[in-house]
Design a protein around this motif. Structure first.
Motif, PDB file in Angstrom:
ATOM      1  N   ARG A  12       0.835  -1.198   0.000  1.00  0.00           N
ATOM      2  CA  ARG A  12       0.000   0.000   0.000  1.00  0.00           C
ATOM      3  C   ARG A  12       0.880   1.262   0.000  1.00  0.00           C
ATOM      4  O   ARG A  12       0.583   2.256  -0.682  1.00  0.00           O
ATOM      5  N   CYS A  13       1.950   1.228   0.747  1.00  0.00           N
ATOM      6  CA  CYS A  13       2.833   2.404   0.837  1.00  0.00           C
ATOM      7  C   CYS A  13       3.644   2.601  -0.446  1.00  0.00           C
ATOM      8  O   CYS A  13       4.090   3.724  -0.741  1.00  0.00           O
ATOM      9  N   ILE A  16       2.346   5.311  -2.637  1.00  0.00           N
ATOM     10  CA  ILE A  16       2.452   6.714  -2.182  1.00  0.00           C
ATOM     11  C   ILE A  16       3.807   7.255  -2.626  1.00  0.00           C
ATOM     12  O   ILE A  16       4.849   6.742  -2.236  1.00  0.00           O
ATOM     13  N   GLU A  19       6.150  10.069   0.135  1.00  0.00           N
ATOM     14  CA  GLU A  19       6.568   9.587   1.446  1.00  0.00           C
ATOM     15  C   GLU A  19       5.728  10.141   2.600  1.00  0.00           C
ATOM     16  O   GLU A  19       6.151  10.113   3.756  1.00  0.00           O
ATOM     17  N   SER A  20       4.559  10.651   2.294  1.00  0.00           N
ATOM     18  CA  SER A  20       3.673  11.147   3.365  1.00  0.00           C
ATOM     19  C   SER A  20       2.763  10.006   3.819  1.00  0.00           C
ATOM     20  O   SER A  20       1.550  10.003   3.582  1.00  0.00           O
ATOM     21  N   PHE A  21       3.365   9.028   4.444  1.00  0.00           N
ATOM     22  CA  PHE A  21       2.622   7.850   4.861  1.00  0.00           C
ATOM     23  C   PHE A  21       1.721   8.173   6.045  1.00  0.00           C
ATOM     24  O   PHE A  21       2.131   8.898   6.967  1.00  0.00           O
ATOM     25  N   PRO A  22       0.501   7.669   6.050  1.00  0.00           N
ATOM     26  CA  PRO A  22      -0.427   7.956   7.153  1.00  0.00           C
ATOM     27  C   PRO A  22       0.047   7.301   8.457  1.00  0.00           C
ATOM     28  O   PRO A  22       0.704   6.256   8.433  1.00  0.00           O
ATOM     29  N   PRO A  23      -0.302   7.891   9.609  1.00  0.00           N
ATOM     30  CA  PRO A  23       0.130   7.366  10.912  1.00  0.00           C
ATOM     31  C   PRO A  23      -0.277   5.915  11.148  1.00  0.00           C
ATOM     32  O   PRO A  23       0.475   5.145  11.743  1.00  0.00           O
ATOM     33  N   GLU A  24      -1.449   5.539  10.648  1.00  0.00           N
ATOM     34  CA  GLU A  24      -1.899   4.155  10.884  1.00  0.00           C
ATOM     35  C   GLU A  24      -0.995   3.147  10.164  1.00  0.00           C
ATOM     36  O   GLU A  24      -0.814   2.015  10.632  1.00  0.00           O
ATOM     37  N   ASP A  25      -0.407   3.575   9.033  1.00  0.00           N
ATOM     38  CA  ASP A  25       0.518   2.670   8.344  1.00  0.00           C
ATOM     39  C   ASP A  25       1.833   2.519   9.121  1.00  0.00           C
ATOM     40  O   ASP A  25       2.437   1.439   9.135  1.00  0.00           O
ATOM     41  N   TYR A  26       2.285   3.614   9.758  1.00  0.00           N
ATOM     42  CA  TYR A  26       3.465   3.525  10.635  1.00  0.00           C
ATOM     43  C   TYR A  26       3.215   2.498  11.735  1.00  0.00           C
ATOM     44  O   TYR A  26       4.052   1.627  12.019  1.00  0.00           O
ATOM     45  N   ASP A  27       2.044   2.622  12.374  1.00  0.00           N
ATOM     46  CA  ASP A  27       1.719   1.727  13.484  1.00  0.00           C
ATOM     47  C   ASP A  27       1.623   0.284  13.020  1.00  0.00           C
ATOM     48  O   ASP A  27       2.126  -0.633  13.685  1.00  0.00           O
TER      49      ASP A  27
END
Length: 592
Positions: A12-13, A16, A19-27
């Motif tokens: 999913r990343c 993008i 590189e403005s990955f959403p916080p939920e993807d970080y988690d």
């Protein structure tokens, strides 16, 4: 399941672009990646991370995997260690240096006491690699890293015995050795700057951070460490660490001589990142002095030939600092440094001018505290030895003024007795042929004798508490009356005798008679009480007060022993006093 989640979030990343990955993807990346590593799927995680298409994802998110990775690496038993090492190496090359630095330092800070040494030694090379990637703007990050690392390393116990250091039972030795390797490229960078420009600004940021590291290492752990003699321990990691710290100081432009002599040369304050006292803490400078003059570490980069008087002036502030502490390691180092500073000084050579410096009285006063209050017998004995050594080094006039000053301030009968014994030795020396002087004979001696031959509270003085002082002063007086003939009167004692009788001998006789009568009555009363209580099945006790402090309850038998001992002590005082009175009577000198 976790591996599928990781693959899903990575795919999913990939879509993008900025590189403005959403916080939920970080988690999700962290959670899934952690689970995969913990479940043994590190080979699959590695294949995902090294995929060139995922480089931007690793650069932004990869550092989040440091925690679980390091926990596996610390266990050293997982079958996937090789893959975990490979993942860490890849993260160090690709991920953001700033994020990696934060992640690695968090792991250092979070290490519990049982894993500090393993964590530090594991992460030093990764930290070094990350810092070197930062280029010329790494100084503050180097400083933050060194500060974090040292704050953990100083939590490790210091080895006491030779065996503990050899076996490195606490891990401190390997941490110190690893720290030296860690700072090596940064020190080399500063040396290259000096080589290229033939100078180095004192406010160079990287230099300042390395200076802070050296100063902190000197105060902790090195000031705590009691280094072993090379004959006892030929290969000592802690001695090597101490030696290399001094070398680093020299390599970054710090002169050891300038550091040690700051306090007496009164240099102007250095303007820059740190104020003078913060930049050069006294405890750190005291450690340098101890390493140089006691262990002779760093003497190869300390080529100056200095006068013994200059050395002792440089070191007195550090001796005072160490002796003012209560930790036995500090006290031992203070005694060693003072002794080594004095040994090189010729006897009877320290000029009286030095006593105008307050520190030449404050250091002996701290020595007195060691001699009288330190619980360690070895240190108390060492303190007395160094105290005498310091007296021996003063000139005759300096000894005289030192005795006067100490008698006015010591307030300890044992110390005063010791000083009086030294005064007696000086008078004896002065009375011998060709040794006459103006300080321990004649008019200058008499004011000193008035300080010696007196009772602090007249007849009410506690004779037992002041026993050492009283016995030494009586022995001194008796010696002078026998040694210095009346017709020679070199000391002036015979012309002063009537005053001595009024201010000392007569009050002492009165106090002695009062004390003997009081203790004899107490002894009789206690014996009577013992007879009356002999039929009681319980052992009677009483409370005894000495020097306004209550001692534990004592049985009547113990109290009788204490009272009898006191009366015996009074008999000792009286025997010397009676001999003095006999000498005076044979000379037909009235006692009143």
């Amino acid at each position: 399941m976790a591996l599928e989640q990781l693959i899903d979030v990575v795919q999913r990343c990939q879509a993008i672009k900025d590189e403005s990955f959403p916080p939920e993807d970080y988690d999700l990346f962290l959670t899934a990646g952690r689970t995969c590593i913990e479940q043994g799927d590190s080979a699959q995680v590695l294949s995902i991370l090294v995929d060139e298409e995922n480089k931007k994802i690793v650069r932004c998110m990869g550092w989040n995997l440091l925690g679980p990775l390091i926990q596996i690496l610390l266990k050293k038993e997982d079958k996937n260690l090789q893959h975990c090492h490979a993942i860490l190496s890849h993260l160090l090359e690709v991920s953001s240096p700033k994020e990696l630095l934060i992640g690695l330092l968090e792991q250092v800070e979070d290490a519990d006491s049982s894993s500090i040494a393993d964590t530090v030694t594991l992460l030093l090379k990764p930290l070094q690699k990350v810092l070197l990637r930062m280029g010329v703007k790494k100084a503050s990050s180097v400083g933050m890293s060194l500060s974090t690392l040292l704050s953990q390393v100083v939590r490790l116990p210091v080895p006491i015995t030779k065996e503990q250091e050899e076996d490195d039972v606490f891990g401190l030795c390997r941490c110190c050795t690893a720290l030296l390797e860690f700072v090596k490229p940064f020190v080399l960078e500063i040396k290259q700057v000096v080589k290229d420009n033939n100078r180095l600004s004192k406010d160079n940021e990287l230099r300042v951070e390395l200076l802070k590291f050296c100063m902190k290492s000197l105060s902790e752990p090195l000031l705590e460490v009691l280094l072993k003699d090379p004959n006892m321990l030929q290969k000592s990691p802690l001695r090597e660490f101490a030696s290399e710290i001094l070398v680093i100081l020299s390599n970054i432009g710090e002169s050891l001589l300038d550091l040690l002599s700051r306090n007496i040369l009164k240099r102007k304050e250095v303007q820059g990142f740190l104020e003078e006292e913060v930049r050069y803490p006294k405890e750190s400078l005291a450690c340098i002095s101890h390493l140089l003059f006691v262990h002779h570490i760093g003497m190869d980069i300390f080529p100056a030939v200095l006068s013994p008087v200059f050395i002792i002036q440089c070191n007195m502030e550090y001796v005072e600092l160490l002796l003012s502490r209560t930790e036995e390691s500090r006290l031992q180092k203070g005694l060693e440094l003072y002794e080594k500073s004095l040994v090189g000084v010729e006897d009877n050579s320290l000029p009286v001018d030095l006593l105008e410096l307050k520190i030449f009285f404050s250091v002996p006063q701290n020595l007195v505290k060691v001699m009288t209050l330190c619980p360690d017998q070895t240190l108390r004995t060492k303190g007395l030895k160094v105290f005498q050594l310091s007296i021996d080094k003063f000139s005759t006039e300096a000894k005289y003024k030192f005795f006067r000053g100490m008698l006015k301030t010591s307030h300890h009968a044992g110390v005063e007795g010791y000083l009086i014994k030294n005064i007696k030795n000086q008078i004896d020396f002065s009375l011998k042929p060709c040794n006459g002087n103006d300080w321990f004979l004649g008019k200058h001696l008499l004011p000193l004798l008035r300080l010696v031959l007196c009772l602090p509270k007249g007849p009410e003085t506690d004779l037992l508490q002041n026993l050492d002082r009283i016995m030494e002063s009586l022995n001194l007086l008796r010696y002078m009356l026998i040694r210095d003939k009346e017709w020679e009167n070199e000391t002036g004692i015979w012309t002063e005798l009537y005053k001595i009788e009024d201010i000392y001998l007569k009050p002492l006789r009165t106090g002695l008679n009062m004390s003997k009568a009081h203790y004899a009555a107490e002894l009789k009363s206690t014996k009577d009480n013992k007879k009356l209580s002999s039929k009681d099945s319980k052992t009677p006790t009483c409370t005894v007060t000495v020097g306004n402090e209550k001692l534990p309850n004592m049985s009547l038998e113990m109290q009788i022993q204490v009272l009898q001992s006191a009366l015996f002590t009074f008999d000792l005082i009286e025997s010397v006093l009676a001999r003095i009175e006999e000498i005076i009577e044979t000379k037909d000198i009235p006692l009143s």
